[in-house]
Write an enzyme that holds these catalytic residues in place. Structure first.
Site, mmCIF file in Angstrom:
data_model
loop_
_atom_site.group_PDB
_atom_site.id
_atom_site.type_symbol
_atom_site.label_atom_id
_atom_site.label_comp_id
_atom_site.label_asym_id
_atom_site.label_seq_id
_atom_site.Cartn_x
_atom_site.Cartn_y
_atom_site.Cartn_z
ATOM 1 N N ASP A 24 0.849 -1.192 0.000
ATOM 2 C CA ASP A 24 0.000 0.000 0.000
ATOM 3 C C ASP A 24 0.883 1.239 0.000
ATOM 4 O O ASP A 24 1.729 1.410 0.873
ATOM 5 C CB ASP A 24 -0.905 -0.026 1.242
ATOM 6 C CG ASP A 24 -1.717 1.251 1.404
ATOM 7 O OD1 ASP A 24 -1.932 1.945 0.401
ATOM 8 O OD2 ASP A 24 -2.128 1.535 2.544
ATOM 9 N N ASN A 26 -0.513 4.559 -0.377
ATOM 10 C CA ASN A 26 -1.213 5.803 -0.008
ATOM 11 C C ASN A 26 -1.938 5.739 1.326
ATOM 12 O O ASN A 26 -2.740 6.618 1.646
ATOM 13 C CB ASN A 26 -2.191 6.202 -1.123
ATOM 14 C CG ASN A 26 -3.270 5.135 -1.355
ATOM 15 O OD1 ASN A 26 -3.273 4.099 -0.701
ATOM 16 N ND2 ASN A 26 -4.163 5.401 -2.293
ATOM 17 N N ASP A 28 -4.285 3.685 2.648
ATOM 18 C CA ASP A 28 -5.714 3.386 2.786
ATOM 19 C C ASP A 28 -5.961 1.935 3.198
ATOM 20 O O ASP A 28 -7.094 1.474 3.246
ATOM 21 C CB ASP A 28 -6.477 3.717 1.505
ATOM 22 C CG ASP A 28 -6.040 2.865 0.311
ATOM 23 O OD1 ASP A 28 -5.111 2.035 0.462
ATOM 24 O OD2 ASP A 28 -6.620 3.028 -0.778
ATOM 25 N N ASP A 203 -8.874 -15.830 -16.740
ATOM 26 C CA ASP A 203 -9.660 -16.366 -15.635
ATOM 27 C C ASP A 203 -10.907 -17.086 -16.158
ATOM 28 O O ASP A 203 -11.537 -16.629 -17.120
ATOM 29 C CB ASP A 203 -10.078 -15.208 -14.725
ATOM 30 C CG ASP A 203 -10.902 -15.644 -13.545
ATOM 31 O OD1 ASP A 203 -10.323 -16.209 -12.596
ATOM 32 O OD2 ASP A 203 -12.125 -15.425 -13.562
ATOM 33 N N GLU A 269 -6.703 -20.605 -17.113
ATOM 34 C CA GLU A 269 -7.080 -21.283 -15.865
ATOM 35 C C GLU A 269 -8.154 -22.316 -16.188
ATOM 36 O O GLU A 269 -9.235 -21.968 -16.659
ATOM 37 C CB GLU A 269 -7.624 -20.271 -14.855
ATOM 38 C CG GLU A 269 -8.095 -20.914 -13.561
ATOM 39 C CD GLU A 269 -9.070 -20.035 -12.778
ATOM 40 O OE1 GLU A 269 -9.022 -20.068 -11.539
ATOM 41 O OE2 GLU A 269 -9.889 -19.339 -13.414
#
Length: 543
Positions: A24, A26, A28, A203, A269
């Protein structure tokens, strides 16, 4: 200028980044693209070939990015398109390929296409999704089930019809029988090709088409517990009509033609009732997927016989084809419990984690490594009140979902939230993960992290492991014994898949064997005419 290698994907090491949980930037509590950029040096130092980034597209996040509402934009949670361009440039400068996830079988119900499609039965996109009238008694049109529980059909009061969703109700399935849908989807893929991505992980690629007659699936002869939990009724059907339809082949050829135009690679997949046959079908001929992986090594079953069977089955399938495809092996990802827990039962320690890296890197094919496996991370226990995964909530407590393998990466043990974020992360970081953080493994030469770096650097130089054939030799549990051969050279490989020492006889014609150096895996030696393997140990020998 270095010559491009169009076959870079063949035998490649692909490292999966789950962006919500990588880094992360920033504050958040959620990972993002700038966070990945900051870790490019770390990724390059692993000696991997490519980085597969799970979805970062605009999404309401009902399934954490696998429900796309805009294929051509980055969700603000992860950054901007400019951030992605910077990431791509930084990765290429570090000689890393970038593979991105593409979720083509379904969209979010917040996608503009679906909003238009559900608005009436006669709009321009009315047939872009799979709609069906109810039976006379108001029930769904057939018995198809959702992977995430319940019927695969959701009633829509606007059109007074059911729509198909193979996953969440908020993930309606596109109607690939509509040529306009195919054209639109290929356009979304080309958007990223033009930006310079090196490939895609596709996917749920067997879900593109459905049986237009909407025939009921028959009962399964044996319940599937490999791609879904044993408690999930989805495994009680033979999925003859809701996925893996023959029309998909023609679409995959269109997709491959587009990929070839940009020299981009692909990995599919495959979660099918008969995954080996489907993988062979979807990769053969050089005109569909470049490679594919299945859930067959993502199960709870951990024996030498199981691993040998999965690999040998694929070898046998490929041997029957004039132009066979290529395998990509995966023993861990964002959908299953971490391998240290699933196979190692949290008892194997660092030696087990090291063996798992070597095992994947020694089989014939490419392999995917999931973030954190280079640190030996175990499956996290997430209390119900902190659970995020809708799949887990639906089947709790017998099945706890996928949050346990999706917890944030531990970077620095001495910092709040292990250096992942300055804010409380979206999922908690277990104390045992903090102890295994990347900075604690940076200096010790025998750490799992440094071992992984050395082994992958060594493997990169072993053409026999990248391109060679594989042949399994007889060996009793828990020993996995096989050879790799290429261009007249041969290597004998033995792995002890247990916490007890094992001794096996040398195979015939291997009496003048010499141990190979540089791979780093401890615990294997030749004593006269026997191979002695320490717990979770391995041996590489050449004659």
């Amino acid at each position: 200028m270095a010559k491009k290698n169009p076959n870079w994907w063949r035998g490649a090491v692909i490292y999966q980044v789950y962006p919500r949980s990588f880094q992360d930037s920033n504050g958040d509590g959620v990972g993002d693209l700038p966070g990945i950029i900051s870790k490019i040096p770390y990724l390059a130092a692993l000696n991997i070939d490519a980085v597969w980034i799970s979805p970062f597209f605009k999404s309401p996040m009902a399934d954490f990015g696998y429900d796309v509402s805009d294929y051509r934009d980055v969700d603000p949670l992860f950054g901007t398109l400019d951030d992605f361009d910077v990431l791509l440039k930084a990765a290429h400068k570090a000689k890393l390929k970038i593979i991105i996830d593409q979720v083509l079988s379904h969209t979010s119900d917040q996608h503009a296409w679906f909003k238009e499609s559900r608005s009436s039965r006669d709009n321009a996109k009315a047939d872009w999704y799979v709609w069906a009238d109810p039976k006379p008694d108001g029930t769904p049109p057939n018995n198809w089930l959702s992977v995430f529980g319940g019927s695969a059909w959701q009633w829509d009061s606007r059109r007074c019809q059911y729509y198909l969703h193979n996953f969440l109700t908020s993930q309606p399935d596109l109607n690939f029988h509509n040529k306009a849908v195919q054209k639109a989807i290929l356009g979304e893929v080309e958007f990223w090709l033009k930006r310079g991505v090196d490939g895609f992980r596709f996917d749920a690629c067997i879900f593109h088409f459905h049986d237009q007659q909407l025939r009921n699936n028959p009962a399964a002869l044996v319940a599937d517990t490999s791609s879904v939990a044993a408690t999930n009724p989805y495994g009680m059907q033979q999925h003859l009509y809701d996925k893996s339809q023959p029309e998909n082949i023609k679409f995959l050829k269109k997709l491959r033609k587009l990929l070839d135009k940009y020299d981009a690679a692909s990995v599919g997949e495959i979660g099918d009732d008969d995954s080996p046959s489907r993988m062979a079908e979807y990769t053969e001929g050089g005109d569909k997927f470049h490679q594919a992986y299945s859930f067959d090594l993502l199960t709870e079953t951990f024996t030498a016989a199981h691993i040998r069977k999965q690999v040998q089955t694929m070898e046998d399938k490929f041997a029957q084809l004039a132009k066979p495809g290529w395998m990509c092996w995966s023993i861990g990802n964002h959908d299953v419990p971490r391998v240290a827990t699933r196979w190692g039962k949290n008892q194997g320690g660092p030696q087990f984690a090291k063996l798992m890296v070597v095992l994947q890197g020694s089989l014939r094919g490419s392999f995917c490594m999931y973030q954190g496996d280079e640190l030996g991370l175990s499956e996290a226990e997430i209390p119900y009140e902190l659970l995020q995964d809708p799949y887990g909530k639906a089947f709790w407590p017998e099945f706890k979902g996928r949050d346990g393998c999706r917890t944030p990466m531990p970077w620095e043990a001495g910092k709040p939230h292990a250096g992942f974020s300055s804010a409380t992360p979206w999922l908690p970081i277990p104390a045992e993960h903090v102890l295994a953080s990347a900075d604690t493994q940076e200096k010790p030469r025998d750490s799992i992290l440094n071992f992984t770096r050395r082994f992958l650097a060594w493997r990169r130089k072993q053409e026999i492991l990248i391109k060679g054939d594989i042949e399994f030799l007889p060996a009793a549990e828990p020993v996995l014994l096989f050879t790799r051969s290429f261009d007249g050279d041969k290597v004998l490989i033995a792995f002890n898949l247990s916490d007890q020492a094992q001794t096996i006889d040398l195979p015939k014609h291997w009496d003048k064997i010499t141990a190979m150096d540089g791979h780093g895996l401890m615990g294997g030696a030749v004593n006269k005419k026997q191979i002695v393997l320490q717990p979770w140990g391995g041996y590489f020998g050449q004659s």
